[in-house]
Design an enzyme around this catalytic site. Structure first.
Site, PDB file in Angstrom:
ATOM      1  N   ARG A 133       0.773  -1.395  -0.102  1.00  0.00           N
ATOM      2  CA  ARG A 133      -0.049   0.056  -0.143  1.00  0.00           C
ATOM      3  C   ARG A 133       0.771   1.291   0.211  1.00  0.00           C
ATOM      4  NH1 ARG A 133      -4.781  -0.084   4.144  1.00  0.00           N
ATOM      5  NH2 ARG A 133      -3.326  -0.237   5.814  1.00  0.00           N
ATOM      6  N   ASP A 134       2.025   1.231   0.080  1.00  0.00           N
ATOM      7  CA  ASP A 134       3.100   2.478  -0.130  1.00  0.00           C
ATOM      8  C   ASP A 134       4.225   2.265  -1.041  1.00  0.00           C
ATOM      9  OD1 ASP A 134       3.375   5.199   0.235  1.00  0.00           O
ATOM     10  OD2 ASP A 134       4.523   4.679   2.152  1.00  0.00           O
TER      11      ASP A 134
END
Length: 379
Positions: A133-134
């Site tokens: 997610r990053d």
């Protein structure tokens, strides 16, 4: 723990040598094990929020579980003045973000090879049901090896277990604006592994063109609007003569609808490994084009013919006496099977003691008439 605190001192079993990274949430130090002498990185959390502590623990569990050459590993957890810290693999090299803004330039094949390794690390995390997610160039470290740069994905601070509802994250946008998938902007808690595929597309775009896919001088909200609408400059307008398969793959990763995107890292790797991905001029030399069906069929039929001839000769050798005094006066005929061509004429062995005979046929033909002298011999 301030940036200069404990530098030159021992923290548990580790001697703090230098502060190598300072952020709003955490600081990263280069430390050395007091007894073994090995170098490690120590990430110490500044904030005291329970949510941030839980996130750090989740990050540590994920990176401790994921043992892969393209992922930074975590080996220990300790507390520094009450603040939790993760002891992790030390990578002596720049981030991909800094590398792309440096003086060294990679060729397109080298860029693809480097990106392929990043994808392999993410694929390994996905198999273990972790969603990063990053993903962004700043969260990829580059280790210098004898074979070149070895990328390692790091900073799993926003990692999510695939299938969990996300709890308090529902309805929140978590991540870095230029690299977040559209669905992650709407609700970070509900995303799956396909959000990481979008982020990988942003990373690949930047590696190929040297520019961010989604950028704006008007602020983060304008960047997010560009992400949601898929508003980016085609890579071929930036890089002249960019192979079409490269642009097609970037476009497939940056689809705003998750269901239209490349669905898995395995499918992405298959696209990167395609023999014509970089164009015919730079295909890998060790890969040979597959034989066409017609060539394969003819090769098989030829092999069958050779085996049949060998079997025939072996059978004849068992019952034919090839001694000079017992050589048969009858011709030996070998008829080969047809391979979609007219049958060859039977081959006969010449007999040195007899006049030439007609070629033997399956249907017997009348014997030839004897040849008479045109003139009787006079005395």
């Amino acid at each position: 723990m301030a940036a200069s605190d404990h530098v030159g001192e021992y923290v548990g079993r580790y001697f703090v040598e230098e502060c190598i990274g300072l952020g709003n949430v955490a600081s990263v130090y280069r430390v050395r094990h007091a007894r073994l002498g090995g170098q490690f990185a120590l990430k110490v959390l500044h904030a005291q929020s329970d949510k941030m502590r839980d996130d750090l623990m989740q990050e540590g569990r994920a990176q401790c579980e994921l043992r892969h050459q393209n992922i930074v590993g975590v080996s220990d957890l300790l507390f520094v003045d009450g603040d939790p810290g993760l002891v992790m693999e030390y990578v002596d090299g720049p981030t991909l973000h800094d590398f792309l803004r440096g003086d060294e330039r990679l060729t397109l094949p080298e860029t693809v090879a480097l990106f392929r390794q990043i994808v392999r690390g993410v694929a390994y995390a996905h198999k273990a049901n972790w969603v990063h997610r990053d993903l962004k160039p700043g969260n990829v470290l580059l280790a210098k090896t004898e074979d070149g740069w070895l990328p390692k994905v790091c900073d799993f601070g926003l990692v999510k277990v695939l299938g969990e509802d996300g709890g308090p994250e529902k309805g929140l946008a978590l991540g870095t604006p230029s690299y977040m998938a559209p669905e992650q902007i709407r609700d970070a808690a509900s995303v799956d592994h396909r959000a990481d595929l979008f982020s990988l597309g942003c990373i690949f775009y930047e590696m190929v063109t040297g520019k961010r896919a989604f950028r704006s001088n008007a602020g983060a909200m304008d960047v997010l609007n560009k992400v949601v609408s898929g508003d980016y400059q085609p890579p071929s307008e930036i890089i002249e003569d960019l192979p079409q398969p490269v642009e097609d793959l970037i476009v497939a990763l940056l689809q705003t609808k998750a269901r239209k995107r490349i669905q898995t890292c395995e499918a992405l790797l298959e696209g990167l490994d395609a023999s014509d991905f970089l164009g015919p001029a730079i295909r890998p030399r060790h890969k040979k084009a597959p034989a066409t069906p017609s060539v394969t069929i003819w090769s098989g039929m030829l092999a069958a013919v050779v085996l049949l001839i060998g079997a025939s000769l072996l059978a004849m050798a068992r019952w034919v006496d090839f001694s000079p005094e017992k050589i048969s006066r009858e011709p030996v005929v070998v008829i080969l099977p047809s391979i979609n061509t007219p049958a060859p004429e039977p081959v006969t062995e010449p007999d040195p003691d007899l006049a030439p005979r007609p070629v033997a046929n399956p249907t017997p033909s009348p014997p030839p008439k004897p040849v008479e002298d045109p003139q009787p011999k006079r005395e």
